[in-house]
Design a protein around this motif. Structure first.
Motif, PDB file in Angstrom:
ATOM      1  N   MET A   1       0.910  -1.078   0.036  1.00  0.00           N
ATOM      2  CA  MET A   1      -0.041  -0.205   0.078  1.00  0.00           C
ATOM      3  C   MET A   1       0.788   1.182   0.100  1.00  0.00           C
ATOM      4  SD  MET A   1      -2.470   1.423   3.065  1.00  0.00           S
ATOM      5  CE  MET A   1      -3.668   0.393   2.985  1.00  0.00           C
ATOM      6  N   ARG A   2       0.658   2.115  -0.900  1.00  0.00           N
ATOM      7  CA  ARG A   2       1.232   3.464  -0.815  1.00  0.00           C
ATOM      8  C   ARG A   2       0.431   4.616  -0.351  1.00  0.00           C
ATOM      9  NH1 ARG A   2       0.836   3.817  -7.276  1.00  0.00           N
ATOM     10  NH2 ARG A   2      -1.274   3.526  -6.255  1.00  0.00           N
ATOM     11  N   VAL A   3       1.316   5.019   0.931  1.00  0.00           N
ATOM     12  CA  VAL A   3       0.468   6.152   1.469  1.00  0.00           C
ATOM     13  C   VAL A   3       1.138   7.545   1.693  1.00  0.00           C
ATOM     14  CG1 VAL A   3      -0.086   6.528   4.232  1.00  0.00           C
ATOM     15  CG2 VAL A   3      -0.160   4.471   3.352  1.00  0.00           C
ATOM     16  N   LEU A   4       0.567   8.234   1.276  1.00  0.00           N
ATOM     17  CA  LEU A   4       1.024   9.798   1.350  1.00  0.00           C
ATOM     18  C   LEU A   4       0.564  10.529   2.609  1.00  0.00           C
ATOM     19  CD1 LEU A   4       2.126  12.080  -0.242  1.00  0.00           C
ATOM     20  CD2 LEU A   4      -0.179  12.966  -0.989  1.00  0.00           C
ATOM     21  N   VAL A   5       1.678  10.848   3.377  1.00  0.00           N
ATOM     22  CA  VAL A   5       1.603  11.351   4.659  1.00  0.00           C
ATOM     23  C   VAL A   5       1.733  13.013   4.536  1.00  0.00           C
ATOM     24  CG1 VAL A   5       2.173  11.373   7.041  1.00  0.00           C
ATOM     25  CG2 VAL A   5       2.046   9.116   5.635  1.00  0.00           C
ATOM     26  N   THR A   6       0.720  13.804   4.707  1.00  0.00           N
ATOM     27  CA  THR A   6       1.017  15.295   4.841  1.00  0.00           C
ATOM     28  C   THR A   6       1.357  15.524   6.281  1.00  0.00           C
ATOM     29  OG1 THR A   6      -1.313  15.921   5.437  1.00  0.00           O
ATOM     30  CG2 THR A   6      -0.808  15.492   3.058  1.00  0.00           C
ATOM     31  N   GLY A   7       2.185  16.432   6.364  1.00  0.00           N
ATOM     32  CA  GLY A   7       2.573  16.900   7.770  1.00  0.00           C
ATOM     33  C   GLY A   7       3.349  15.904   8.349  1.00  0.00           C
ATOM     34  N   GLY A   8       4.002  15.032   7.779  1.00  0.00           N
ATOM     35  CA  GLY A   8       4.901  13.816   8.322  1.00  0.00           C
ATOM     36  C   GLY A   8       6.194  14.456   8.964  1.00  0.00           C
ATOM     37  N   ALA A   9       6.583  15.593   8.605  1.00  0.00           N
ATOM     38  CA  ALA A   9       7.692  16.022   9.650  1.00  0.00           C
ATOM     39  C   ALA A   9       7.283  16.785  10.984  1.00  0.00           C
ATOM     40  CB  ALA A   9       8.644  17.002   8.761  1.00  0.00           C
ATOM     41  N   GLY A  10       5.899  16.826  11.276  1.00  0.00           N
ATOM     42  CA  GLY A  10       5.632  17.675  12.484  1.00  0.00           C
ATOM     43  C   GLY A  10       5.530  16.540  13.513  1.00  0.00           C
ATOM     44  N   PHE A  11       4.871  16.923  14.592  1.00  0.00           N
ATOM     45  CA  PHE A  11       4.850  15.942  15.905  1.00  0.00           C
ATOM     46  C   PHE A  11       4.190  14.625  15.628  1.00  0.00           C
ATOM     47  CE2 PHE A  11       2.197  15.479  19.793  1.00  0.00           C
ATOM     48  CZ  PHE A  11       2.956  14.800  20.499  1.00  0.00           C
ATOM     49  N   ILE A  12       2.883  14.822  15.371  1.00  0.00           N
ATOM     50  CA  ILE A  12       2.260  13.680  15.146  1.00  0.00           C
ATOM     51  C   ILE A  12       2.465  12.615  14.074  1.00  0.00           C
ATOM     52  CG2 ILE A  12      -0.159  12.697  15.504  1.00  0.00           C
ATOM     53  CD1 ILE A  12      -1.020  15.135  16.913  1.00  0.00           C
ATOM     54  N   GLY A  13       2.422  13.426  12.965  1.00  0.00           N
ATOM     55  CA  GLY A  13       2.775  13.044  11.582  1.00  0.00           C
ATOM     56  C   GLY A  13       4.366  11.982  11.583  1.00  0.00           C
ATOM     57  N   ALA A  14       5.260  12.751  12.337  1.00  0.00           N
ATOM     58  CA  ALA A  14       6.292  12.133  12.289  1.00  0.00           C
ATOM     59  C   ALA A  14       6.324  10.990  13.245  1.00  0.00           C
ATOM     60  CB  ALA A  14       7.704  12.952  12.714  1.00  0.00           C
ATOM     61  N   ASN A  15       5.504  10.847  14.346  1.00  0.00           N
ATOM     62  CA  ASN A  15       5.420   9.678  14.984  1.00  0.00           C
ATOM     63  C   ASN A  15       4.427   8.706  14.385  1.00  0.00           C
ATOM     64  OD1 ASN A  15       6.659   9.794  17.984  1.00  0.00           O
ATOM     65  ND2 ASN A  15       5.737  11.779  17.754  1.00  0.00           N
ATOM     66  N   PHE A  16       3.562   9.084  13.519  1.00  0.00           N
ATOM     67  CA  PHE A  16       2.961   8.124  12.599  1.00  0.00           C
ATOM     68  C   PHE A  16       3.602   7.654  11.543  1.00  0.00           C
ATOM     69  CE2 PHE A  16       0.521   7.291   8.966  1.00  0.00           C
ATOM     70  CZ  PHE A  16      -0.919   6.616   9.283  1.00  0.00           C
ATOM     71  N   VAL A  17       4.823   8.063  11.030  1.00  0.00           N
ATOM     72  CA  VAL A  17       5.595   7.617   9.929  1.00  0.00           C
ATOM     73  C   VAL A  17       6.436   6.621  10.625  1.00  0.00           C
ATOM     74  CG1 VAL A  17       7.536   8.345   8.492  1.00  0.00           C
ATOM     75  CG2 VAL A  17       5.618   9.480   8.514  1.00  0.00           C
ATOM     76  N   LEU A  18       7.221   6.993  11.809  1.00  0.00           N
ATOM     77  CA  LEU A  18       8.103   5.963  12.555  1.00  0.00           C
ATOM     78  C   LEU A  18       7.387   4.654  13.018  1.00  0.00           C
ATOM     79  CD1 LEU A  18      10.015   8.585  14.942  1.00  0.00           C
ATOM     80  CD2 LEU A  18      10.690   7.789  12.630  1.00  0.00           C
ATOM     81  N   GLN A  19       6.101   4.892  13.352  1.00  0.00           N
ATOM     82  CA  GLN A  19       5.473   3.848  13.907  1.00  0.00           C
ATOM     83  C   GLN A  19       5.052   2.778  12.582  1.00  0.00           C
ATOM     84  OE1 GLN A  19       0.818   3.443  15.094  1.00  0.00           O
ATOM     85  NE2 GLN A  19       1.702   4.141  17.074  1.00  0.00           N
TER      86      GLN A  19
ATOM     87  N   GLN B   1      -0.391   8.800  -7.314  1.00  0.00           N
ATOM     88  CA  GLN B   1       0.529   7.530  -7.100  1.00  0.00           C
ATOM     89  C   GLN B   1       0.340   7.152  -5.891  1.00  0.00           C
ATOM     90  OE1 GLN B   1       4.737   9.177  -7.616  1.00  0.00           O
ATOM     91  NE2 GLN B   1       3.879  10.530  -9.097  1.00  0.00           N
ATOM     92  N   SER B   2      -0.916   7.328  -5.107  1.00  0.00           N
ATOM     93  CA  SER B   2      -1.078   6.851  -3.700  1.00  0.00           C
ATOM     94  C   SER B   2      -2.443   6.190  -3.706  1.00  0.00           C
ATOM     95  CB  SER B   2      -1.213   7.793  -2.885  1.00  0.00           C
ATOM     96  OG  SER B   2      -0.223   8.927  -2.831  1.00  0.00           O
ATOM     97  N   ASP B   3      -2.255   5.096  -2.605  1.00  0.00           N
ATOM     98  CA  ASP B   3      -3.746   4.343  -2.411  1.00  0.00           C
ATOM     99  C   ASP B   3      -4.355   4.893  -1.179  1.00  0.00           C
ATOM    100  OD1 ASP B   3      -2.947   2.338  -4.205  1.00  0.00           O
ATOM    101  OD2 ASP B   3      -1.518   1.714  -3.121  1.00  0.00           O
ATOM    102  N   LEU B   4      -3.664   5.708  -0.516  1.00  0.00           N
ATOM    103  CA  LEU B   4      -4.332   6.248   0.791  1.00  0.00           C
ATOM    104  C   LEU B   4      -3.518   7.761   0.941  1.00  0.00           C
ATOM    105  CD1 LEU B   4      -5.718   6.250   3.538  1.00  0.00           C
ATOM    106  CD2 LEU B   4      -3.889   5.203   4.252  1.00  0.00           C
ATOM    107  N   VAL B   5      -4.420   8.724   1.523  1.00  0.00           N
ATOM    108  CA  VAL B   5      -3.689   9.914   2.147  1.00  0.00           C
ATOM    109  C   VAL B   5      -4.217  10.082   3.492  1.00  0.00           C
ATOM    110  CG1 VAL B   5      -3.828  12.250   1.763  1.00  0.00           C
ATOM    111  CG2 VAL B   5      -3.911  11.081  -0.149  1.00  0.00           C
ATOM    112  N   VAL B   6      -3.340  10.296   4.175  1.00  0.00           N
ATOM    113  CA  VAL B   6      -3.474  10.447   5.683  1.00  0.00           C
ATOM    114  C   VAL B   6      -2.983  12.116   5.937  1.00  0.00           C
ATOM    115  CG1 VAL B   6      -3.231   9.743   8.262  1.00  0.00           C
ATOM    116  CG2 VAL B   6      -3.230   8.124   6.334  1.00  0.00           C
ATOM    117  N   HIS B   7      -3.921  13.053   6.107  1.00  0.00           N
ATOM    118  CA  HIS B   7      -3.532  14.211   6.292  1.00  0.00           C
ATOM    119  C   HIS B   7      -3.441  15.013   7.678  1.00  0.00           C
ATOM    120  CE1 HIS B   7      -3.847  18.563   5.349  1.00  0.00           C
ATOM    121  NE2 HIS B   7      -5.045  18.679   5.524  1.00  0.00           N
TER     122      HIS B   7
END
Ligand code: NAD
Ligand code: TDX
Length: 331
Positions: A1-19, A70-76
């Motif tokens: 699955m290809r996920v586009l994470v907006t704000g992934g360098a912020g607090f919650i987004g970065a923790n989401f990416v790491l997890q 190019q994504s299957d899912l966007v988490v904003h």
């Protein structure tokens, strides 16, 4: 699955990416982040080889269109997120939170991509201290600040795009997060880093305001539960029954850091300061079987203090400018 994470360098987004990288090897992550004052690519350094990082603005329609295609899912997650800043200059809040969400919705609509919208309990306004009620998905919207009103606006756009255009979206409204990688402008990291610097914590007003604290890891497991098992078009409230008043939070930080419990200062209050937030997460727990893993706020706080002590190189570059901004507000 290809996920586009907006704000992934912020607090919650970065923790989401790491997890996500840690626990879901089948997921390919692309981060879209403008690296505003609140974003930090260093938060993603440990997974830099496992993800694609794109520096850019969610209001850039051509860029967003290409990435969504190019994504299957966007988490904003991307947003202007700090209430105090929104009182000083609301303009970037309207731009990023409203126009940015609109831009993403148009792209997911065009390409038929699943979308999850991250929002806040602040859209519901506030509750009285002695009110037994909590926010539910049926509570009317009643936002107080420029920040929360722009988040409420973005939620309503999502609802309309679901109903009018059949966009495959879910919404979550979460309570106050704490944990590693949170900007030092926010309440808990500000006070922890103040104590490290020998500065007394600053409590707005009388300190009786109540927030419903949840560990950021628990927020993010809930987001995955909603993405995987949530009903399209539905709103899920995320919270972990963590109501604590601000004075008690500061006293706990002081105690855990070996200071006297009264070694804080009361400063001028935030205009329009919401009194109390409280989440009823019954739908999330009953329908999706989600449960928080961080049972004790005191233990989570102790671990967060350890993280800020061990990661001064991460927060130090932002501390001075943040406190200079607060000094101009008298807080
Ligand atoms: P944050 O301020 O730490 O991070 C926001 C990120 O978005 C940053 O990396 C920033 O660079 C990026 N960004 C800002 N404007 C952008 C733009 N125009 N284009 C691309 N990127 C942009 O915020 P946070 O605390 O991690 O909050 C994330 C989301 O969760 C927000 O939508 C917020 O409303 C929501 N939320 C936060 C909390 C909380 O307690 N922090 C609680 C509930 C909901
Ligand atoms: O120095 C401080 N002293 C103080 O007493 C700061 C920075 C805050 N406060 C108070 C204000 C609030 O009652 O602490 C409480 C928490 O403040 P913030 O960390 O600014 O959070 P809040 O305004 O509650 O909003 C947060 O939770 C909901 C996030 O910043 C939002 O993005 C999220 O939507």
């Amino acid at each position: 699955m290809r996920v586009l994470v907006t704000g992934g360098a912020g607090f919650i987004g970065a923790n989401f990416v790491l997890q996500t990288v840690r626990e879901r090897p089948d997921v390919q992550v692309t981060v879209l982040d403008a690296l505003t004052y609140a974003g930090d690519e260093a938060s993603l350094a440990s997974v830099a080889d496992a993800i694609t990082f794109v520096r850019g603005d969610i209001c850039d329609a051509a860029l967003v269109d290409g990435l969504v295609a190019q994504s299957d899912l966007v988490v904003h997650f991307a947003a202007e997120s700090h209430n105090d800043n929104s009182l000083h200059d609301p303009s970037p809040f309207v731009q990023t939170n409203v126009i940015g969400t609109f831009t993403l919705l148009e792209a997911v609509r065009k390409h038929g991509v699943r979308y999850h919208h991250i929002s806040t309990d602040e859209v519901y306004g506030d509750l009285e201290l002695d009110d037994p009620a909590k926010f539910t998905p049926d509570t009317p919207y009643n936002p107080s600040s420029p920040y929360s009103s722009t988040k409420a606006s973005s939620d309503l756009l999502v609802r309309a795009w679901v109903r009018s255009f059949g966009v495959q979206a879910t919404i979550s409204n979460c309570s106050n997060n704490y944990g590693p990688l949170q900007h030092v402008e926010k309440f808990i990291p500000r006070q922890i880093t103040n104590v490290i610097d020998g500065v007394r914590p600053k409590l707005y007003g009388t300190g009786q305001n109540v927030r419903d604290w949840i560990h950021v890891e628990d927020h993010n497991t809930a987001v995955w539960a909603i993405v995987e098992r949530g009903r399209i078009g539905e709103t899920y409230l995320i919270g972990a029954d963590g109501e604590v008043d601000n004075k008690t939070v500061v006293e706990t930080i002081l105690d855990l850091m070996g200071q006297d419990a009264d070694a804080y200062d009361l400063v001028s209050d935030r205009p329009g300061h919401d009194l109390r937030y409280a989440i009823d997460a019954t739908r999330l727990r009953d329908e999706l079987g989600w449960q928080p893993q961080y049972g004790s706020f005191r233990e989570g706080l102790a671990a967060t203090i350890d993280w800020y002590r061990a990661n001064e190189a991460w927060w130090r570059p932002r501390k001075e400018a943040t406190e200079a901004k607060y000094a101009t507000l008298g807080r």
